[in-house]
Design a protein around this motif. Structure first.
Motif, PDB file in Angstrom:
ATOM      1  N   ILE A 123       0.842  -1.210   0.000  1.00 27.57           N
ATOM      2  CA  ILE A 123       0.000   0.000   0.000  1.00 27.57           C
ATOM      3  C   ILE A 123       0.873   1.254   0.000  1.00 27.57           C
ATOM      4  O   ILE A 123       0.614   2.211  -0.751  1.00 27.57           O
ATOM      5  N   VAL A 124       1.905   1.251   0.832  1.00 24.27           N
ATOM      6  CA  VAL A 124       2.816   2.394   0.884  1.00 24.27           C
ATOM      7  C   VAL A 124       3.526   2.566  -0.463  1.00 24.27           C
ATOM      8  O   VAL A 124       3.711   3.693  -0.941  1.00 24.27           O
ATOM      9  N   LEU A 125       3.894   1.461  -1.085  1.00 23.26           N
ATOM     10  CA  LEU A 125       4.574   1.515  -2.372  1.00 23.26           C
ATOM     11  C   LEU A 125       3.670   2.132  -3.445  1.00 23.26           C
ATOM     12  O   LEU A 125       4.133   2.932  -4.267  1.00 23.26           O
ATOM     13  N   ILE A 126       2.385   1.771  -3.429  1.00 25.82           N
ATOM     14  CA  ILE A 126       1.439   2.356  -4.389  1.00 25.82           C
ATOM     15  C   ILE A 126       1.362   3.864  -4.197  1.00 25.82           C
ATOM     16  O   ILE A 126       1.368   4.638  -5.164  1.00 25.82           O
ATOM     17  N   TYR A 127       1.302   4.303  -2.933  1.00 23.54           N
ATOM     18  CA  TYR A 127       1.276   5.740  -2.646  1.00 23.54           C
ATOM     19  C   TYR A 127       2.541   6.430  -3.169  1.00 23.54           C
ATOM     20  O   TYR A 127       2.464   7.494  -3.799  1.00 23.54           O
ATOM     21  N   LEU A 128       3.696   5.823  -2.923  1.00 29.68           N
ATOM     22  CA  LEU A 128       4.958   6.431  -3.344  1.00 29.68           C
ATOM     23  C   LEU A 128       5.065   6.498  -4.864  1.00 29.68           C
ATOM     24  O   LEU A 128       5.564   7.488  -5.419  1.00 29.68           O
ATOM     25  N   ILE A 129       4.578   5.470  -5.547  1.00 29.77           N
ATOM     26  CA  ILE A 129       4.588   5.487  -7.013  1.00 29.77           C
ATOM     27  C   ILE A 129       3.706   6.624  -7.523  1.00 29.77           C
ATOM     28  O   ILE A 129       4.055   7.326  -8.481  1.00 29.77           O
ATOM     29  N   GLY A 130       2.558   6.838  -6.856  1.00 28.29           N
ATOM     30  CA  GLY A 130       1.683   7.942  -7.240  1.00 28.29           C
ATOM     31  C   GLY A 130       2.372   9.286  -7.082  1.00 28.29           C
ATOM     32  O   GLY A 130       2.248  10.177  -7.928  1.00 28.29           O
ATOM     33  N   THR A 131       3.127   9.444  -5.989  1.00 31.12           N
ATOM     34  CA  THR A 131       3.867  10.688  -5.757  1.00 31.12           C
ATOM     35  C   THR A 131       4.907  10.920  -6.847  1.00 31.12           C
ATOM     36  O   THR A 131       5.033  12.026  -7.380  1.00 31.12           O
ATOM     37  N   ILE A 132       5.652   9.871  -7.168  1.00 31.42           N
ATOM     38  CA  ILE A 132       6.678   9.983  -8.209  1.00 31.42           C
ATOM     39  C   ILE A 132       6.042  10.333  -9.554  1.00 31.42           C
ATOM     40  O   ILE A 132       6.554  11.167 -10.311  1.00 31.42           O
ATOM     41  N   PHE A 133       4.909   9.701  -9.850  1.00 31.77           N
ATOM     42  CA  PHE A 133       4.239   9.933 -11.128  1.00 31.77           C
ATOM     43  C   PHE A 133       3.783  11.397 -11.247  1.00 31.77           C
ATOM     44  O   PHE A 133       3.978  12.030 -12.288  1.00 31.77           O
ATOM     45  N   ILE A 134       3.184  11.930 -10.172  1.00 32.30           N
ATOM     46  CA  ILE A 134       2.728  13.325 -10.200  1.00 32.30           C
ATOM     47  C   ILE A 134       3.921  14.267 -10.326  1.00 32.30           C
ATOM     48  O   ILE A 134       3.889  15.250 -11.073  1.00 32.30           O
ATOM     49  N   GLY A 135       4.996  13.969  -9.599  1.00 31.62           N
ATOM     50  CA  GLY A 135       6.196  14.781  -9.717  1.00 31.62           C
ATOM     51  C   GLY A 135       6.764  14.747 -11.127  1.00 31.62           C
ATOM     52  O   GLY A 135       7.254  15.764 -11.640  1.00 31.62           O
ATOM     53  N   HIS A 136       6.683  13.584 -11.766  1.00 33.60           N
ATOM     54  CA  HIS A 136       7.176  13.444 -13.144  1.00 33.60           C
ATOM     55  C   HIS A 136       6.328  14.262 -14.116  1.00 33.60           C
ATOM     56  O   HIS A 136       6.862  14.925 -15.020  1.00 33.60           O
ATOM     57  N   LEU A 137       4.996  14.252 -13.916  1.00 28.38           N
ATOM     58  CA  LEU A 137       4.128  15.058 -14.775  1.00 28.38           C
ATOM     59  C   LEU A 137       4.451  16.543 -14.639  1.00 28.38           C
ATOM     60  O   LEU A 137       4.485  17.286 -15.629  1.00 28.38           O
ATOM     61  N   ALA A 138       4.686  16.975 -13.391  1.00 28.93           N
ATOM     62  CA  ALA A 138       5.028  18.382 -13.167  1.00 28.93           C
ATOM     63  C   ALA A 138       6.345  18.736 -13.831  1.00 28.93           C
ATOM     64  O   ALA A 138       6.511  19.825 -14.389  1.00 28.93           O
ATOM     65  N   ALA A 139       7.299  17.799 -13.786  1.00 33.02           N
ATOM     66  CA  ALA A 139       8.601  18.047 -14.398  1.00 33.02           C
ATOM     67  C   ALA A 139       8.482  18.238 -15.905  1.00 33.02           C
ATOM     68  O   ALA A 139       9.179  19.064 -16.500  1.00 33.02           O
ATOM     69  N   ARG A 140       7.573  17.507 -16.531  1.00 39.24           N
ATOM     70  CA  ARG A 140       7.379  17.630 -17.974  1.00 39.24           C
ATOM     71  C   ARG A 140       6.762  18.977 -18.344  1.00 39.24           C
ATOM     72  O   ARG A 140       6.970  19.485 -19.442  1.00 39.24           O
ATOM     73  N   LYS A 141       6.002  19.557 -17.399  1.00 39.67           N
ATOM     74  CA  LYS A 141       5.366  20.849 -17.648  1.00 39.67           C
ATOM     75  C   LYS A 141       6.295  22.024 -17.362  1.00 39.67           C
ATOM     76  O   LYS A 141       6.050  23.148 -17.819  1.00 39.67           O
ATOM     77  N   MET A 142       7.357  21.761 -16.599  1.00 37.01           N
ATOM     78  CA  MET A 142       8.182  22.864 -16.116  1.00 37.01           C
ATOM     79  C   MET A 142       9.048  23.444 -17.222  1.00 37.01           C
ATOM     80  O   MET A 142       9.618  22.725 -18.040  1.00 37.01           O
ATOM     81  N   GLN A 143       9.146  24.768 -17.207  1.00 41.33           N
ATOM     82  CA  GLN A 143      10.024  25.479 -18.119  1.00 41.33           C
ATOM     83  C   GLN A 143      11.378  25.665 -17.446  1.00 41.33           C
ATOM     84  O   GLN A 143      11.481  25.663 -16.236  1.00 41.33           O
ATOM     85  N   MET A 144      12.402  25.855 -18.213  1.00 47.72           N
ATOM     86  CA  MET A 144      13.744  26.032 -17.658  1.00 47.72           C
ATOM     87  C   MET A 144      13.976  27.490 -17.274  1.00 47.72           C
ATOM     88  O   MET A 144      14.848  28.171 -17.806  1.00 47.72           O
TER      89      MET A 144
END
Length: 500
Positions: free
Chosen positions: A11-32
């Motif tokens: 269960i904790v692993l599923i939560y952590l994967i969700g956090t990483i995924f959201i962080g990854h989506l934000a990274a793709r949106k970020m400008q330099m």
């Protein structure tokens, strides 16, 4: 490894994967750009601002330390946290956050100390406050690491040891801050805040029913657990300063909270957050305090350090196996929603308010790409330093966080003076900030004699010292040039004229 621990880890692993995924989506949106990295192009709407400030403030202090104090003292701890703190903290958000946003919007400032250089046409105050902000933030980051290690070790019955649990969470939060910037931390904060509130609510209902309801719980509690003085005498000179300053006014200038106010889409969003924040704050702490108090009935005899794990202990003893995993995710949500933002705020101040102006004074001009790289390298360096301190675990979460909060409270007069008092000088800020933070550090580490606090919580004399020195030294030293004063205060005057 038994089936229960396997389910908890899953269960904790599923939560952590969700956090990483959201962080990854934000990274793709970020400008330099620095504006996007540090303040998300000032694009945080109401939901993002509310959840990022609320989530960033809870940390291991709210999920582990507060229930521990409630376990020992009872409901009187509400006086420390919601008696004054939520309302004073809200006032601080508006007093400092509103004007900081106006300046940032007009002049493009991206950190909470960025404007201090222009305020006096000299970077001395900017350098000093920047160093103190980072210095005081490190203990705050440290309690997140300690909390992460403790919670994962507890809910997995030692399968994930303290050192590994802290390391795993550190790596994930570092990734979110490093790759996604402010946008990444804000997006994950919404996800984490919803999980945090939902899990604690479910946990509260479950334990309440398991212990037999209100009448059964009350019959087993010491009546002093409901008294205003708590289970044991409590001095007004202790809890009023702690509530008003440490868990209240300090929040206005804690850098990872102030920088979030500067990331709002408009001042209106800041104002609306000031209405919502006390409700969320009071509700959450009522739930965690109740769990701590009820824990004194269900699992008596714990030491203060052992009681920092009272909520996970309650889940392990009384809740179904799946609930332990959800609780772990909820507590980690509180910890991680603060940790990544702290790393980002510290790195932004380091690169933008120390490295950049120092190099510029020597004729070296950094590009945005270079400053971006320096900031990200500092995130990695700071993470390594914090992890080393996490392994040492120098004190309880309460002791570490109290020093950090008291120090930030001592910086409040400097910010207030810079933003509201034209006669405030750079030397007033420097002397006030350095002397008062040094004072609370000496008190926190038991170097200062007890009489020096006048039987009050050490945050009170520290704050008074800070205020007196700011005023006295400012009146004795030369004010900023008129052009610098005009540059700042014309921004505020225009807003007030438009509102008439």
């Amino acid at each position: 490894m038994n089936n229960g621990v396997t389910l908890t880890i899953s269960i904790v692993l599923i939560y952590l994967i969700g956090t990483i995924f959201i962080g990854h989506l934000a990274a793709r949106k970020m400008q330099m750009s620095l504006l996007d990295l540090f303040v998300a192009n000032r694009s945080l709407g109401l939901l993002a601002l509310v959840m990022s400030i609320f989530g960033s403030q809870i940390t291991a202090f709210g999920m582990l330390s507060v229930p521990s104090i409630a376990y020992q003292q009872g409901y009187s701890i509400m006086g420390y946290l919601t008696g004054l703190a939520s309302f004073v903290g809200t006032a601080g958000f508006f007093l400092i956050g509103y004007r900081a946003w106006l300046l940032a919007d007009r002049y493009g400032y991206v950190t909470p100390v960025d404007f201090l250089g222009d305020r006096w046409g000299d970077n001395l105050a900017r350098y000093v406050v920047a160093v103190l902000q980072i210095f005081l933030e490190i203990p705050y980051i440290l309690i997140c690491g300690i909390g992460a290690g403790l919670i994962l070790s507890t809910i997995t019955a030692g399968t994930i040891p303290y050192w590994l649990g802290a390391l795993v969470i550190l790596l994930i939060t570092t990734y979110v801050a490093y790759s996604g910037g402010m946008r990444g931390t804000a997006w994950t904060n919404i996800y984490q805040g919803i999980i945090m509130m939902g899990v604690i609510l479910i946990m509260m209902v479950m334990i309440f029913r398991t212990l037999g309801g209100s009448s059964e719980i009350v019959s087993k509690l010491d009546p002093k657990m409901f008294a205003l003085s708590g289970k044991g005498p409590q001095s007004l000179g202790q809890w009023i300063p702690y509530s008003m300053l440490c868990t209240g006014l300090s929040n206005a200038v804690i850098m990872h909270l102030l920088i979030r106010n500067m990331s709002a889409t408009s001042p209106k969003v800041i104002q609306l957050n000031c209405l919502i924040y006390p409700v969320l704050y009071g509700t959450f702490f009522f739930m965690t305090i109740s769990l701590g108090v009820w824990g004194s009935v269900a699992i008596p005899g714990l030491s203060p350090r052992e009681a920092e794990n009272i909520i996970p202990m309650l889940a392990e003893r009384f809740a179904p196996v799946w609930m332990i995993g959800l609780l772990g995710a909820g507590i980690l949500s509180a910890i991680m929603s603060s940790w990544d933002g702290m790393l980002l705020a510290a790195s932004s101040i380091f690169s933008d308010d120390l490295v950049k102006p120092i190099l510029k004074s020597r004729g070296i001009q950094l590009s945005e790409k270079q400053e971006n790289r320096i900031s990200r390298v500092f995130i990695l360096v700071l993470s390594i330093v914090v992890y080393g301190l996490v392994l040492l675990r120098p004190a309880t979460i309460l002791g570490i966080s109290t020093f950090s909060f008291a120090g930030f409270a001592c910086l409040f007069p400097s910010y207030l003076g810079a933003l509201y008092w034209k006669r405030c000088t750079k030397w007033g800020v420097v002397v006030s900030a350095v002397t008062s933070v040094t004072f609370v550090a000496l008190c926190a580490f038991s170097v200062m004699p007890e009489w020096a606090t006048f039987n009050m919580h050490y945050s009170a004399p520290g704050f008074i010292l800070s205020t007196v020195l700011l005023v006295a030294v400012s009146l004795l030293t030369k004010p900023a040039p008129d052009k610098n004063i005009e540059k700042f205060f014309v921004v505020f005057e225009e807003v007030y004229e438009d509102a008439i």
